[in-house]
Write a protein that holds these residues in place. Structure first.
Motif, PDB file in Angstrom:
ATOM      1  N   SER A 180       0.824  -1.214   0.000  1.00  0.00           N
ATOM      2  CA  SER A 180       0.000   0.000   0.000  1.00  0.00           C
ATOM      3  C   SER A 180       0.856   1.261   0.000  1.00  0.00           C
ATOM      4  N   GLY A 181       2.164   1.102  -0.189  1.00  0.00           N
ATOM      5  CA  GLY A 181       3.045   2.252  -0.099  1.00  0.00           C
ATOM      6  C   GLY A 181       3.031   2.882   1.279  1.00  0.00           C
ATOM      7  N   LYS A 182       2.717   2.067   2.291  1.00  0.00           N
ATOM      8  CA  LYS A 182       2.628   2.508   3.695  1.00  0.00           C
ATOM      9  C   LYS A 182       1.564   3.584   3.908  1.00  0.00           C
ATOM     10  N   ASP A 183       0.596   3.631   3.003  1.00  0.00           N
ATOM     11  CA  ASP A 183      -0.540   4.532   3.157  1.00  0.00           C
ATOM     12  C   ASP A 183      -1.741   3.673   3.549  1.00  0.00           C
ATOM     13  N   PRO A 184      -2.190   3.767   4.800  1.00  0.00           N
ATOM     14  CA  PRO A 184      -3.258   2.861   5.251  1.00  0.00           C
ATOM     15  C   PRO A 184      -4.558   3.013   4.483  1.00  0.00           C
ATOM     16  N   LEU A 185      -4.810   4.179   3.938  1.00  0.00           N
ATOM     17  CA  LEU A 185      -6.059   4.409   3.224  1.00  0.00           C
ATOM     18  C   LEU A 185      -6.044   3.817   1.817  1.00  0.00           C
ATOM     19  N   ARG A 186      -4.891   3.297   1.392  1.00  0.00           N
ATOM     20  CA  ARG A 186      -4.808   2.597   0.103  1.00  0.00           C
ATOM     21  C   ARG A 186      -5.068   1.094   0.251  1.00  0.00           C
ATOM     22  N   GLN A 187      -5.215   0.627   1.484  1.00  0.00           N
ATOM     23  CA  GLN A 187      -5.446  -0.806   1.691  1.00  0.00           C
ATOM     24  C   GLN A 187      -6.713  -1.312   0.984  1.00  0.00           C
TER      25      GLN A 187
ATOM     26  N   VAL B 279      -6.344   4.989  18.072  1.00  0.00           N
ATOM     27  CA  VAL B 279      -5.457   5.291  16.951  1.00  0.00           C
ATOM     28  C   VAL B 279      -4.126   4.574  17.177  1.00  0.00           C
ATOM     29  N   SER B 280      -3.619   3.917  16.146  1.00  0.00           N
ATOM     30  CA  SER B 280      -2.394   3.130  16.246  1.00  0.00           C
ATOM     31  C   SER B 280      -1.193   3.978  16.662  1.00  0.00           C
ATOM     32  N   VAL B 281      -0.267   3.364  17.409  1.00  0.00           N
ATOM     33  CA  VAL B 281       0.991   4.037  17.750  1.00  0.00           C
ATOM     34  C   VAL B 281       2.158   3.462  16.941  1.00  0.00           C
ATOM     35  N   THR B 282       1.866   2.545  16.037  1.00  0.00           N
ATOM     36  CA  THR B 282       2.915   2.026  15.143  1.00  0.00           C
ATOM     37  C   THR B 282       2.475   2.336  13.705  1.00  0.00           C
ATOM     38  N   ASP B 283       2.333   1.360  12.829  1.00  0.00           N
ATOM     39  CA  ASP B 283       1.935   1.667  11.452  1.00  0.00           C
ATOM     40  C   ASP B 283       0.525   2.234  11.404  1.00  0.00           C
ATOM     41  N   GLY B 284       0.286   3.084  10.396  1.00  0.00           N
ATOM     42  CA  GLY B 284      -1.042   3.644  10.200  1.00  0.00           C
ATOM     43  C   GLY B 284      -2.056   2.562   9.861  1.00  0.00           C
ATOM     44  N   CYS B 285      -3.279   2.743  10.346  1.00  0.00           N
ATOM     45  CA  CYS B 285      -4.347   1.764  10.159  1.00  0.00           C
ATOM     46  C   CYS B 285      -5.534   2.385   9.442  1.00  0.00           C
ATOM     47  N   LEU B 286      -6.323   1.541   8.817  1.00  0.00           N
ATOM     48  CA  LEU B 286      -7.619   1.911   8.277  1.00  0.00           C
ATOM     49  C   LEU B 286      -8.621   1.916   9.427  1.00  0.00           C
ATOM     50  N   GLY B 287      -9.471   2.934   9.508  1.00  0.00           N
ATOM     51  CA  GLY B 287     -10.442   3.014  10.583  1.00  0.00           C
ATOM     52  C   GLY B 287     -11.530   1.951  10.488  1.00  0.00           C
ATOM     53  N   TRP B 288     -12.275   1.782  11.588  1.00  0.00           N
ATOM     54  CA  TRP B 288     -13.287   0.734  11.618  1.00  0.00           C
ATOM     55  C   TRP B 288     -14.374   0.946  10.568  1.00  0.00           C
ATOM     56  N   ASP B 289     -14.844   2.160  10.402  1.00  0.00           N
ATOM     57  CA  ASP B 289     -15.923   2.400   9.442  1.00  0.00           C
ATOM     58  C   ASP B 289     -15.516   1.946   8.041  1.00  0.00           C
ATOM     59  N   GLY B 290     -14.304   2.310   7.633  1.00  0.00           N
ATOM     60  CA  GLY B 290     -13.829   1.894   6.322  1.00  0.00           C
ATOM     61  C   GLY B 290     -13.628   0.391   6.228  1.00  0.00           C
ATOM     62  N   THR B 291     -13.157  -0.209   7.307  1.00  0.00           N
ATOM     63  CA  THR B 291     -12.938  -1.660   7.335  1.00  0.00           C
ATOM     64  C   THR B 291     -14.251  -2.412   7.227  1.00  0.00           C
ATOM     65  N   GLU B 292     -15.225  -1.975   8.014  1.00  0.00           N
ATOM     66  CA  GLU B 292     -16.531  -2.642   8.009  1.00  0.00           C
ATOM     67  C   GLU B 292     -17.170  -2.568   6.632  1.00  0.00           C
ATOM     68  N   ASP B 293     -17.137  -1.403   6.020  1.00  0.00           N
ATOM     69  CA  ASP B 293     -17.722  -1.245   4.686  1.00  0.00           C
ATOM     70  C   ASP B 293     -17.000  -2.108   3.663  1.00  0.00           C
TER      71      ASP B 293
END
Length: 357
Positions: free
Chosen positions: A280-287, A329-343
């Motif tokens: 994802s290029g370390k961009d969590p929103l690209r997951q 909110v993660s303290v290590t790698d960036g994460c996708l939030g729950w709303d986006g994950t659930e959808d």
């Protein structure tokens, strides 16, 4: 959650060139303090078998390892697990959702090493408390009905959690380690080996072949004594593609190349894609884009793609350790939030059902 098992000092402060030693409880002691009920023991056995069935093509569902990059706050992790447990039931016809409960974190140089090492997030390194807290949290997640996954980084820590786990990762930095391959050969659950940080899969392929064989190796028994460990070999391994220095490796061409390499080596072509890290290029929103690309490959007939991994927490992004942390909110790698994950997972289930219909 109370951490009542403490480390015992074996020495006073040593000269500058000597290490300070503190004795930890044995894995047996911690398991006796925080035991699994017979019901939970049977649940873990069934969940491990469910993962194996997916790996072996006996279950057509998608295996999804999903959860925080690392757990630093048990309260927010348990809230996340509660959401995931409800969703897992909703999509159980098409996906097996496994809670990512990572309590150890590899560091390139230095940094916070995870809940099992430093549960107070202050450098005090209360590992006895961290092990207790980690085991208690995983047990609470099991009681929600979730299968549990973690990365086993320190082999000596594995015995504190091995009875709780349905899936284990061996990370990109440790897949080449003989010690981790020996450990994997004795684990009673499926193991995913990540490709090396260079993006190549040779190291992981070698690891799977090694872990499939029995080993005798140095280790520690459940009472904390040095021991010769004899392992039976673990046939339930697979490859995890996480990209590398050269970029992603989840695209059709990369997957086809990996499939061919595994077949040539007579290794079962069972591939999971880690939608984070270099993919994802370390961009969590690209997951989600990575996830949907891999899902499309699977829908078009590539059954070697048995699952995906997502780094996901209650809220998007990540934060640096500080005295005032944002909740969820993660303290290590960036994460996708729950709303986006659930959808994302709900929409995936809809697409998988449509194909089946």
């Amino acid at each position: 959650m109370n951490s009542s098992v403490s480390a015992l000092p074996l020495s006073t402060l040593s000269p500058a060139n000597e290490a300070l030693t503190l004795r930890l409880p044995s894995s047996l002691q911690l398991k006796q303090q925080l035991p699994l009920t017979n019901t939970l023991t049977r649940q873990v056995a069934a969940q491990r078998q469910a993962v194996r069935a997916i790996l072996n093509g006996e279950d057509s569902r998608l295996l999804v390892i999903v959860g925080p990059c690392s757990i630093h706050d048990p309260r927010s992790a348990l809230e996340y697990a509660t959401h995931l447990a409800r969703l897992a039931i909703e999509v159980s016809d098409e996906m097996l959702l496994v809670m990512r409960a990572y309590v150890e974190k590899p560091r390139t140089t230095v940094g916070w090493k995870g809940l099992a090492y430093d549960p107070h997030l202050d450098g005090s390194d209360d590992m006895a408390g961290g092990l207790t807290l980690s085991r208690e949290l995983m047990r609470d997640m099991l009681q929600l009905g979730l299968p549990i996954a973690t990365e086993l980084l320190q082999p000596m820590a594995a015995g504190y959690f091995d009875d709780l786990l349905s899936w284990v990762a061996i990370g990109a930095r440790t897949t080449e380690s003989q010690i981790h391959r020996e450990m994997a050969s004795g684990l009673g659950m499926p193991v995913g080996f990540k490709n090396g940080t260079d993006g190549g899969v040779t190291v992981a392929s070698d690891a799977m072949r090694s872990a499939a064989h029995p080993h005798r190796h140095f280790g520690v028994d459940s009472q904390g004594h040095p021991a010769i460990i004899q392992t039976p070999g673990n046939a339930d391994t697979h490859l995890v593609l996480r990209g590398g220095h050269g970029g992603p490796n989840y695209d059709r061409q990369s997957v086809a190349r990996v499939h061919s390499d595994l077949t040539r080596l007579k290794i079962p072509a069972r591939i999971m894609v880690d939608c984070s890290h270099a993919n994802s290029g370390k961009d969590p929103l690209r997951q989600p884009a990575v996830f949907n690309d891999v899902l499309e490959q699977r829908l078009q007939g590539d059954r070697s793609l048995i699952g995906m991994m997502l780094e996901s927490h209650l809220f998007d992004g990540c934060q640096a350790l500080s005295p005032s942390l944002r909740y969820g909110v993660s303290v290590t790698d960036g994460c996708l939030g729950w709303d986006g994950t659930e959808d994302l997972l709900r929409q995936a289930a809809i697409r998988l059902r449509a194909q089946r219909d």
